[in-house]
Enzyme design. Structure first.
Site, PDB file in Angstrom:
ATOM      1  N   GLU A 117       0.800  -1.237   0.000  1.00  0.00           N
ATOM      2  CA  GLU A 117       0.000   0.000   0.000  1.00  0.00           C
ATOM      3  C   GLU A 117       0.830   1.283   0.000  1.00  0.00           C
ATOM      4  O   GLU A 117       0.532   2.236   0.730  1.00  0.00           O
ATOM      5  CB  GLU A 117      -0.983  -0.004   1.182  1.00  0.00           C
ATOM      6  CG  GLU A 117      -1.908  -1.211   1.174  1.00  0.00           C
ATOM      7  CD  GLU A 117      -2.920  -1.221   2.319  1.00  0.00           C
ATOM      8  OE1 GLU A 117      -2.837  -0.382   3.217  1.00  0.00           O
ATOM      9  OE2 GLU A 117      -3.814  -2.105   2.294  1.00  0.00           O
ATOM     10  N   ASN A 159       2.281  -5.111  -3.104  1.00  0.00           N
ATOM     11  CA  ASN A 159       0.865  -5.437  -2.877  1.00  0.00           C
ATOM     12  C   ASN A 159       0.073  -4.156  -2.619  1.00  0.00           C
ATOM     13  O   ASN A 159       0.527  -3.279  -1.876  1.00  0.00           O
ATOM     14  CB  ASN A 159       0.798  -6.351  -1.638  1.00  0.00           C
ATOM     15  CG  ASN A 159      -0.539  -7.023  -1.435  1.00  0.00           C
ATOM     16  OD1 ASN A 159      -1.032  -7.721  -2.326  1.00  0.00           O
ATOM     17  ND2 ASN A 159      -1.128  -6.834  -0.276  1.00  0.00           N
ATOM     18  N   HIS A 195     -10.290  -6.318  -2.343  1.00  0.00           N
ATOM     19  CA  HIS A 195     -11.378  -6.106  -1.368  1.00  0.00           C
ATOM     20  C   HIS A 195     -12.458  -5.316  -2.124  1.00  0.00           C
ATOM     21  O   HIS A 195     -12.345  -4.098  -2.277  1.00  0.00           O
ATOM     22  CB  HIS A 195     -10.885  -5.298  -0.168  1.00  0.00           C
ATOM     23  CG  HIS A 195      -9.809  -5.974   0.620  1.00  0.00           C
ATOM     24  ND1 HIS A 195     -10.039  -7.096   1.385  1.00  0.00           N
ATOM     25  CD2 HIS A 195      -8.492  -5.685   0.775  1.00  0.00           C
ATOM     26  CE1 HIS A 195      -8.914  -7.465   1.976  1.00  0.00           C
ATOM     27  NE2 HIS A 195      -7.955  -6.633   1.623  1.00  0.00           N
ATOM     28  N   GLU A 225      -5.968 -10.697  -1.484  1.00  0.00           N
ATOM     29  CA  GLU A 225      -6.744 -10.528  -0.239  1.00  0.00           C
ATOM     30  C   GLU A 225      -8.239 -10.486  -0.543  1.00  0.00           C
ATOM     31  O   GLU A 225      -8.975  -9.675   0.013  1.00  0.00           O
ATOM     32  CB  GLU A 225      -6.337  -9.226   0.476  1.00  0.00           C
ATOM     33  CG  GLU A 225      -4.863  -9.101   0.760  1.00  0.00           C
ATOM     34  CD  GLU A 225      -4.500  -7.861   1.582  1.00  0.00           C
ATOM     35  OE1 GLU A 225      -5.386  -7.187   2.123  1.00  0.00           O
ATOM     36  OE2 GLU A 225      -3.290  -7.588   1.679  1.00  0.00           O
ATOM     37  N   ASP A 227     -12.100 -10.388  -0.860  1.00  0.00           N
ATOM     38  CA  ASP A 227     -13.400 -10.562  -0.215  1.00  0.00           C
ATOM     39  C   ASP A 227     -14.393  -9.682  -0.966  1.00  0.00           C
ATOM     40  O   ASP A 227     -14.006  -8.744  -1.656  1.00  0.00           O
ATOM     41  CB  ASP A 227     -13.386 -10.295   1.303  1.00  0.00           C
ATOM     42  CG  ASP A 227     -12.658  -9.036   1.737  1.00  0.00           C
ATOM     43  OD1 ASP A 227     -12.700  -8.024   1.005  1.00  0.00           O
ATOM     44  OD2 ASP A 227     -12.048  -9.054   2.836  1.00  0.00           O
TER      45      ASP A 227
HETATM   46  C1  XIL Z   1      -5.935  -6.294   8.220  1.00  0.00           C
HETATM   47  C2  XIL Z   1      -6.343  -7.501   9.043  1.00  0.00           C
HETATM   48  O1  XIL Z   1      -7.380  -8.179   8.385  1.00  0.00           O
HETATM   49  C3  XIL Z   1      -6.781  -7.062  10.392  1.00  0.00           C
HETATM   50  O2  XIL Z   1      -7.069  -8.202  11.199  1.00  0.00           O
HETATM   51  C4  XIL Z   1      -5.672  -6.234  11.015  1.00  0.00           C
HETATM   52  O3  XIL Z   1      -6.057  -5.763  12.230  1.00  0.00           O
HETATM   53  C5  XIL Z   1      -5.335  -5.065  10.147  1.00  0.00           C
HETATM   54  O4  XIL Z   1      -4.962  -5.537   8.889  1.00  0.00           O
HETATM   55  N1  XIL Z   1      -4.903  -4.646   3.523  1.00  0.00           N
HETATM   56  C6  XIL Z   1      -3.877  -5.432   3.952  1.00  0.00           C
HETATM   57  C7  XIL Z   1      -4.063  -6.297   5.128  1.00  0.00           C
HETATM   58  O5  XIL Z   1      -2.847  -5.525   3.285  1.00  0.00           O
HETATM   59  O6  XIL Z   1      -2.870  -6.482   5.847  1.00  0.00           O
HETATM   60  C8  XIL Z   1      -5.126  -5.781   6.036  1.00  0.00           C
HETATM   61  O7  XIL Z   1      -5.369  -6.762   7.031  1.00  0.00           O
HETATM   62  C9  XIL Z   1      -6.385  -5.473   5.277  1.00  0.00           C
HETATM   63  C10 XIL Z   1      -6.135  -4.431   4.232  1.00  0.00           C
END
Ligand code: XIL
Length: 308
Positions: A117, A159, A195, A225, A227
């Site tokens: 990020e 990422n 996401h 990641e 969802d």
């Molecule tokens: C999130 C986790 O899901 C949480 O449990 C934690 O508290 C914070 O991080 N992008 C990412 C992940 O790269 O590392 C994040 O994960 C969600 C957003």
């Protein structure tokens, strides 16, 4: 090329046989949801705790699963003590962190999300993080070089989120990784977090084009990641679940169709354990319901892997 199918997990779930039953049956790749990030590993300066990540890695090894380390450099998980360091001391801490963690897991992870990020949401440039403020823009190249030195075998990924389809942010990510490659920085791939919402996912063609242009640079891509929030889909719960299924089906299908896409990782697999509820409000974003039963989305993903 066979694809890895992954999920994020937390070590505390691994004692629950209902959880591990579904996990070991359906996945061959695993990512620590937060236990391999900087803050949980080094909450106090110079005192490292690898217990959470080690438990996940040991579990995976016993099951013959591969592991993706996540994430060495992320502004969302900088220990409080590090934020207050002067630049020179911050650099030392940053370098020690990457070396130490990547060395600790050397030979036990297939890949690392090295930098997470780093691009600003509007795509105008780099995000203004503590890394950028204290180290300058070259921290990204430095992080990849440090990671490669510490673990020469691991695939190294950049990422990010909201850069899945074509647009200002994915253009900036593309330019960033292209410039890293031109400088000889060791980077192997780009993770598209994915996401997304079922109401407004990036168009399939746009994601496919973005994957292809990254692949044309010689990089791997992965969905890292995934969802799919369904709360805002109009209609009955059944309608919401069906729309969600279609989104999972088509997006996972893009990775299946792209030879350079090597993995799809979901950010959990049961609606009983998802970061979404706390972050965006109550939702049902994953493949299994809270009772661990397969949802329509689960079968959408299965169909995608079977190219149906
Ligand atoms: C999130 C986790 O899901 C949480 O449990 C934690 O508290 C914070 O991080 N992008 C990412 C992940 O790269 O590392 C994040 O994960 C969600 C957003």
């Amino acid at each position: 090329m066979g694809k890895l199918v992954g999920t994020a997990v937390q070590s505390s779930f691994l004692g629950d046989s209902r959880y591990t039953g579904v996990f070991t049956r359906h996945f061959n790749y695993v990512t620590a949801e937060y236990e391999m990030k900087w803050d949980p590993i080094e909450r106090a300066q110079g005192v490292e705790s690898f217990s959470g990540g080690d438990a996940i890695v040991a579990f995976a090894a016993a099951q013959g699963m591969q592991v993706k380390g996540h994430a060495l450099v992320w502004h969302g998980s900088v220990p409080a003590w590090a934020n207050t360091l002067a630049p020179a001391a911050f650099r030392t801490a940053f370098e020690n962190h990457i070396r130490s963690v990547a060395s600790h897991y050397r030979g036990r992870v297939l890949a690392w999300d090295v930098v997470n990020e780093a691009v600003a949401d509007d795509g105008s440039g780099l995000r203004d993080t503590v890394f950028r403020q204290k180290l300058g823009d070259t921290y990204i190249a430095d992080a990849f070089r440090l990671a490669r030195d510490a673990d020469p075998q691991a695939l190294l990924f950049y990422n990010d989120y909201s850069g899945e389809g074509l647009g200002a942010k994915s253009n900036r990510i593309y330019d960033l990784v292209k410039s890293l490659l031109a400088q000889g920085v060791p980077i192997d791939g780009v993770g598209l977090q994915m996401h997304v919402t079922a109401t407004n996912p990036p168009p399939d063609a746009s994601i496919a084009s973005n994957m292809r242009r990254l692949a044309d640079l010689g990089l791997l891509v992965n969905i890292s990641e995934m969802d799919v929030r369904l709360r805002d889909v109009p209609g009955t719960q059944q309608t919401k679940l069906d729309v969600q299924k279609n989104v999972y089906h088509s997006i996972v299908g893009l990775c299946v169709a792209e030879p350079r896409c090597h993995a799809v990782t979901f950010w959990g697999f049961t609606d009983a354990h998802s970061w979404i509820d706390a972050q965006f409000g109550a939702d049902d974003p994953l493949l299994c319901d809270e009772q661990y039963a397969a949802k329509p989305a689960f079968f959408g993903v299965l169909d995608a892997f079977r190219r149906r």
